[in-house]
Design an enzyme around this catalytic site. Structure first.
Site, mmCIF file in Angstrom:
data_model
loop_
_atom_site.group_PDB
_atom_site.id
_atom_site.type_symbol
_atom_site.label_atom_id
_atom_site.label_comp_id
_atom_site.label_asym_id
_atom_site.label_seq_id
_atom_site.Cartn_x
_atom_site.Cartn_y
_atom_site.Cartn_z
ATOM 1 C CG ASP A 1 -13.054 -2.471 3.260
ATOM 2 O OD1 ASP A 1 -14.427 -2.847 3.034
ATOM 3 O OD2 ASP A 1 -12.452 -2.627 4.460
ATOM 4 N NE ARG A 2 -11.721 3.970 5.029
ATOM 5 C CZ ARG A 2 -12.130 4.582 6.444
ATOM 6 N NH1 ARG A 2 -13.282 4.869 6.609
ATOM 7 N NH2 ARG A 2 -11.545 4.403 7.435
ATOM 8 C CG ASP B 1 -3.515 2.501 1.532
ATOM 9 O OD1 ASP B 1 -2.448 2.229 1.402
ATOM 10 O OD2 ASP B 1 -4.329 2.325 2.549
ATOM 11 C CG ASN C 1 -5.472 -1.803 7.498
ATOM 12 O OD1 ASN C 1 -4.826 -1.228 6.421
ATOM 13 N ND2 ASN C 1 -6.451 -1.119 8.345
ATOM 14 C CG HIS C 2 -9.339 -1.458 5.042
ATOM 15 N ND1 HIS C 2 -10.491 -1.235 5.402
ATOM 16 C CD2 HIS C 2 -8.499 -0.332 5.671
ATOM 17 C CE1 HIS C 2 -10.647 -0.132 6.256
ATOM 18 N NE2 HIS C 2 -9.276 0.284 6.155
ATOM 19 C CG HIS D 1 -8.556 2.497 0.678
ATOM 20 N ND1 HIS D 1 -9.330 1.670 1.599
ATOM 21 C CD2 HIS D 1 -7.639 3.013 1.376
ATOM 22 C CE1 HIS D 1 -8.392 1.506 2.569
ATOM 23 N NE2 HIS D 1 -7.611 2.409 2.412
ATOM 24 C CG HIS E 1 -0.973 -2.405 4.020
ATOM 25 N ND1 HIS E 1 -1.444 -1.375 3.198
ATOM 26 C CD2 HIS E 1 -1.880 -1.843 5.084
ATOM 27 C CE1 HIS E 1 -2.355 -0.512 3.391
ATOM 28 N NE2 HIS E 1 -2.749 -0.810 4.888
ATOM 29 C CG ASP F 1 -5.629 -1.025 2.973
ATOM 30 O OD1 ASP F 1 -5.586 -2.073 3.573
ATOM 31 O OD2 ASP F 1 -5.598 0.154 3.830
ATOM 32 C CG HIS G 1 -1.488 1.306 7.109
ATOM 33 N ND1 HIS G 1 -2.672 0.852 7.283
ATOM 34 C CD2 HIS G 1 -1.014 1.391 8.669
ATOM 35 C CE1 HIS G 1 -3.280 0.775 8.642
ATOM 36 N NE2 HIS G 1 -2.058 0.675 9.507
ATOM 37 N NE ARG H 1 -2.871 3.286 11.058
ATOM 38 C CZ ARG H 1 -3.330 3.865 10.082
ATOM 39 N NH1 ARG H 1 -4.545 3.680 9.890
ATOM 40 N NH2 ARG H 1 -2.529 4.408 9.072
#
Length: 311
Positions: A86-87, A54, A115-116, A56, A164, A83, A241, A214
């Site tokens: 995001d963030r 990730d 997943n993002h 991000h 991922h 990923d 992840h 999660r």
């Protein structure tokens, strides 16, 4: 030259013209649509493949990866394992750079869906807001369409599977099952589906399977990893992840490796980032790195008010 100029432009918090951005995204979408859900990656002699986890939207840490490990090229291959966005609040810059390198080096740069790279996450954790702020709603819709075309897994030299998230709630899944997932028509991962578990699952220390912390996907133990690898005649699972203090961790009797490449995640966690260099004979070497300074734009600056920290 164009990509290097573009990266410099992004570094200075400037944008590229939307016509170039649209062209990059459209071209990569077309390339992705032609790929299976599981892509075979072969590392030629005299080359190395670097697997990154990730990133991000942490564009300045992302640039630092290239500073430490070299820019992508025919010999310096990369697999970014989901990923991308995001963030962090420089997700547009990260994804356009990755897409541009994918276009330039289609057989040396690989991108896995995380997943993002999904609508639900992008709505809450900042990417949708960021694209609309920097460009337009139309561009976000095109990114969304492109994310649905990203492959879900890569198989390196027929022996290392890279996904991922992780493995499945049942034991009989084969590589062909992954290869044949209809990700294009499904678009967004449905709870309980193979696609959802690939993007969301996590390893656990105990044998067997458990519910995910999660609330999506599952947790899978060392025996589950062992059975899956044996059934499919592969040696190793690499996944991302999850933030790790040292950027990576080796679990499940050395058979499951997590790599995470966003140091000081969300400007608060204090973790290192890591990457994995892989040679044609499948020797692995880890590099870890600290966060670098970035402009004074906080993480989640474009996120909806409902964003949490650890999803």
């Amino acid at each position: 030259e164009f990509i290097e100029e573009m990266m410099e432009c992004f570094k200075n918090q400037k944008k590229i013209h939307r016509k170039y951005a649209f062209q990059i995204i459209l071209t990569v979408r077309k390339m992705m649509l032609e790929l299976p859900s599981l892509v075979d990656v072969n590392i030629p002699q005299n080359c190395k493949l670097t697997v990154c986890g990730d990133v991000h939207g942490q564009f300045y840490d992302f640039l630092n990866i290239f500073k430490i490990n070299g820019l992508p090229s025919e010999e310096n291959m990369y697999l970014f394992n989901g990923d991308f966005v995001d963030r962090g609040s420089f997700s547009v810059e990260v994804i356009l750079t990755l897409f541009a390198f994918k276009w330039l080096y289609p057989t040396s740069v690989y991108l896995t869906r995380g997943n993002h790279e999904t609508d639900d996450m992008n709505k809450v954790y900042g990417f949708e807001g960021e694209v609309k702020a920097k460009y337009s709603e139309q561009m976000f819709e095109l990114f969304s369409e492109t994310f649905t075309a990203l492959p879900l897994a890569h198989l390196i030299n027929q022996k290392i599977l890279v996904v991922h998230g992780g493995l499945f709630s049942r034991d009989d899944v084969t590589l062909d099952d992954i290869r044949n997932i209809d990700r294009i028509d499904k678009k967004q991962p449905e709870h309980g589906s193979l696609m959802c578990e690939l993007l969301w699952s996590d390893p656990q220390l105990l044998p067997g399977r458990g519910p995910s912390k999660r609330g999506v996907g599952i947790q899978f133990g060392p025996d589950v990893t062992e059975k899956f690898l044996k059934r499919n005649n592969i040696d190793l699972l690499i996944r991302s992840h999850e933030v790790k203090e040292n950027g990576y961790v080796v679990e499940h009797n050395g058979k499951c490796i997590t790599v995470f490449s966003a140091p000081n995640y969300c400007d608060t966690i204090g973790n290192k980032g890591a990457l994995i260099n892989i040679t044609p004979d499948l020797q692995l070497a880890y590099k870890t790195f600290e966060a670098v300074p970035h402009p004074n734009v906080r993480p989640m600056a474009y996120a909806s008010q409902f964003g949490g920290l650890f999803t």
